[in-house]
Design an enzyme around this catalytic site. Structure first.
Site, mmCIF file in Angstrom:
data_model
loop_
_atom_site.group_PDB
_atom_site.id
_atom_site.type_symbol
_atom_site.label_atom_id
_atom_site.label_comp_id
_atom_site.label_asym_id
_atom_site.label_seq_id
_atom_site.Cartn_x
_atom_site.Cartn_y
_atom_site.Cartn_z
ATOM 1 N N LYS A 246 0.835 -1.199 0.000
ATOM 2 C CA LYS A 246 0.000 0.000 0.000
ATOM 3 C C LYS A 246 0.870 1.249 0.000
ATOM 4 O O LYS A 246 2.000 1.217 0.489
ATOM 5 C CB LYS A 246 -0.865 0.026 1.274
ATOM 6 C CG LYS A 246 -1.997 -0.971 1.310
ATOM 7 C CD LYS A 246 -2.777 -0.850 2.625
ATOM 8 C CE LYS A 246 -3.893 -1.870 2.699
ATOM 9 N NZ LYS A 246 -4.944 -1.676 1.690
ATOM 10 N N ARG B 286 -10.331 -11.518 2.104
ATOM 11 C CA ARG B 286 -11.209 -12.556 1.550
ATOM 12 C C ARG B 286 -10.537 -13.915 1.613
ATOM 13 O O ARG B 286 -11.203 -14.940 1.719
ATOM 14 C CB ARG B 286 -11.615 -12.165 0.129
ATOM 15 C CG ARG B 286 -10.457 -12.075 -0.832
ATOM 16 C CD ARG B 286 -10.807 -11.298 -2.082
ATOM 17 N NE ARG B 286 -10.829 -9.853 -1.860
ATOM 18 C CZ ARG B 286 -11.135 -8.959 -2.781
ATOM 19 N NH1 ARG B 286 -11.452 -9.357 -4.002
ATOM 20 N NH2 ARG B 286 -11.131 -7.671 -2.512
HETATM 21 N N1 BES Z 1 -8.083 -3.780 4.571
HETATM 22 C C1 BES Z 1 -8.251 -3.382 3.226
HETATM 23 C C2 BES Z 1 -9.568 -2.635 2.973
HETATM 24 C C3 BES Z 1 -9.713 -1.265 3.592
HETATM 25 C C4 BES Z 1 -9.489 -0.143 2.832
HETATM 26 C C5 BES Z 1 -10.140 -1.106 4.889
HETATM 27 C C6 BES Z 1 -9.670 1.123 3.391
HETATM 28 C C7 BES Z 1 -10.310 0.143 5.443
HETATM 29 C C8 BES Z 1 -10.070 1.269 4.689
HETATM 30 C C9 BES Z 1 -8.258 -4.610 2.314
HETATM 31 O O1 BES Z 1 -7.466 -5.659 2.739
HETATM 32 C C10 BES Z 1 -7.722 -4.173 0.999
HETATM 33 O O2 BES Z 1 -6.566 -3.818 0.940
HETATM 34 N N2 BES Z 1 -8.561 -4.216 -0.041
HETATM 35 C C11 BES Z 1 -8.154 -3.821 -1.337
HETATM 36 C C12 BES Z 1 -8.658 -4.844 -2.320
HETATM 37 C C13 BES Z 1 -8.122 -4.666 -3.718
HETATM 38 C C14 BES Z 1 -6.648 -4.955 -3.746
HETATM 39 C C15 BES Z 1 -8.875 -5.580 -4.631
HETATM 40 C C16 BES Z 1 -8.762 -2.452 -1.628
HETATM 41 O O3 BES Z 1 -9.893 -2.202 -1.229
HETATM 42 O O4 BES Z 1 -8.071 -1.635 -2.225
HETATM 43 MN MN MN Z 2 -5.475 -5.484 2.064
#
Ligand code: BES
Ligand code: MN
Ligand code: ZN
Length: 509
Positions: free
Chosen positions: A284, A358
């Site tokens: 990230k 997931r």
């Molecule tokens: N934990 C994150 C989702 C999240 C985003 C929670 C913002 C709280 C605030 C999750 O694991 C994630 O990184 N999801 C990705 C999925 C994508 C790579 C398909 C996302 O939402 O960007």
């Molecule tokens: Mn994630």
């Protein structure tokens, strides 16, 4: 760490306001009301209320505050705070919960030692009393857990909830409802404490230890599976995510098995327990990454709901499953293109290691069924996309069959965890097609929270299943009058209340 019920219980009386034995009285005030809306109140303030209304210093807009002294010496309370209740709304329960929480925060800041909250307006008294107790209790949460310099945050006052002239049987019901609300919100606060804890203190092992203590202290049977047991069970998705970290994963299993409960239904609660989400190799951006310490809020909600379910003696069997791991980009971390095999036997092509929630939930949902769950609900900070779709005040609700989803929606909205249903049309599944494995773990940007939910559906075994995406609601980014910045404890009360509604689960799965 406080394990809870350190908090004193909330008193409840039905008497004229003059006789409520407290220091400061909080009275909700609707926008349309004239000075004499509450018997004797304006006179007790020496006409201050009429004056403030006439001059428009106070008009009753939601959360507006107006403080006055009680000049009438025959009253027990010495101070008065009106809190604006706005114009009448449909959802009185949620309004009262928020008013009570806002009143609680304000009363703490006024350093009152004893305070009363006056229950006003139409509606089921017990329901409103419970919501009031929840709001007052939620206001006791302290965000600055690691502050050493500042003076300690103001303590909570001893609370009395004052009902205006109710018969004894209503008072009895209100008292029970208040105890219930107090306990539910204490469990919400425990979940908030866990979610507030940073990644370096709350490793998967520490998360499991603390969640186990919280649940076991409430009478829940707890089992913590270590990495060897997780491997024996074949949980390749959970193990895959954990590979990038030097902290070993854990799987928490909670059981509420009341004597005499029917064999079924068995409610299965599954919570995402990522104690820190760096994204892994699909790392990230740095900006805002600190927020990812709360990526275990769903898991905390399950553990703390299990505590409430046990203490409140839900009449059915409930199983909680929380897979816990960090998502780190270590030298042994999974890479885009890697194939993982789930405990359910299905294979997954990992396109993006940041779609880790997931993965671990897939194995968690499978295990809940292995343990006998017939009805499933999972809670997860799963996708940024749900924040785009629904913002910060509403969680995404997904699942099947529609009757189960609709039921969860009602329970959640009543509990003050607002949710909104999202579609799971089969067409979206195209986006999870893999050339090499059963499916991929991401479906690209369009409908990101829907494809995430469709991935989970593959692991629900065709049972009634609902998924609550709390990525937008687990953490308040802006302070509100009723909620400071920080963890919200979302979903704890929904999951707990759900365990008391099995009489309404009369549909075909
Ligand atoms: N934990 C994150 C989702 C999240 C985003 C929670 C913002 C709280 C605030 C999750 O694991 C994630 O990184 N999801 C990705 C999925 C994508 C790579 C398909 C996302 O939402 O960007
Ligand atoms: Mn994630
Ligand atoms: Zn995550």
């Amino acid at each position: 760490m406080s394990l809870t019920t350190t908090a004193a219980s909330i008193n409840c009386v039905s008497s004229p306001l003059s006789a409520v034995d407290t220091d400061l009285l909080v009275v909700p005030w609707f926008e349309s009301e004239g000075p004499s809306a509450v018997d004797g109140l304006d006179a007790a303030s020496g006409g201050e209320i009429a004056r403030a209304l006439a001059s428009k210093e106070f008009s009753g807009k939601t959360f507006e505050l107006f403080a006055a002294s009680v000049t009438d010496r025959s009253w027990r309370a010495r101070r008065l705070v009106l809190i604006g209740a706005g114009s009448p709304v449909d959802d009185r329960g949620e309004l009262v919960r928020q008013l009570a929480a806002a009143a609680g925060i304000s009363v703490r800041n006024r350093r009152a030692e004893r305070a009363g909250f006056v229950l006003r307006g139409r509606g089921d008294v017990a329901e409103l009393a419970q919501a009031t107790a929840e709001g007052l209790t939620l206001s006791e949460f302290n965000v600055g857990m690691y502050k050493t310099g500042d003076p300690a945050p103001p303590g909570a006052p001893a609370w009395t909830i004052a009902l205006l002239q109710q018969p004894p049987d209503i008072l009895t019901r209100a008292r029970a409802a208040i105890d219930r609300g107090r306990l539910l919100a204490e469990c919400s606060n425990l979940a908030r404490e866990l979610a507030n804890e940073p990644g370096n203190t709350l490793t998967p092992r520490e998360f499991a230890r603390r969640a186990a203590a919280i649940a076991a202290d409430g009478g829940v049977t707890v089992e913590i599976l270590d990495e060897d047991r997780i491997a024996q069970l074949g949980m390749g998705l959970l193990l895959g995510v954990a590979r990038g970290s030097s902290e070993p994963p854990r799987l928490m299993v909670f059981r509420h098995d009341p004597p005499g409960a029917p064999a079924g239904p068995v409610l299965g609660l599954v919570g995402k327990g990522i104690t820190f989400d760096t994204g892994g190799i699909s790392i990230k951006p740095a900006d805002g990454m600190e927020r990812m310490k709360d990526d275990m809020a769903g898991g905390a909600a399950v553990a703390c709901a299990m505590r409430a379910i046990s203490l409140l003696q839900a009449p059915i069997r409930v199983i909680g499953v929380v897979p816990a791991t960090e998502n780190m980009p270590g030298g042994r971390a999974i890479k885009p293109g890697d194939i993982l095999k789930s405990a359910a036997g299905k294979t997954v092509e990992v396109i993006n290691t940041d779609a880790e929630g997931r993965l671990i939930l897939g194995d968690g949902l499978w295990y809940a069924q292995q343990l006998g769950a017939t009805h499933l609900v999972d809670v997860a900070t799963l996708t940024g996309a749900v924040v785009v779709a629904l913002g910060k005040s509403t969680s995404g609700l997904f699942g099947t069959p529609p009757e189960w989803v609709e039921h969860i929606r009602r329970v959640a909205n009543r509990a003050g965890d607002r949710v909104w249903p999202m579609p799971l049309f089969d067409d979206y599944k195209e986006q999870l097609k893999s050339e090499i494995a059963d499916f991929t773990n991401t479906g690209g940007r369009p409908a990101g929270s829907i494809t995430a939910a469709l991935f989970l559906k593959e692991f629900a075994g065709g049972r009634p299943w609902a998924h609550i995406d709390i990525a937008g609601t687990a953490w308040a980014e802006e302070a509100k009058p009723f909620m400071p910045k920080g963890p919200t404890g979302v979903a704890v009360r929904t999951l707990a209340e759900l365990a008391f509604t099995s009489g309404e689960w009369n549909f075909r799965g």
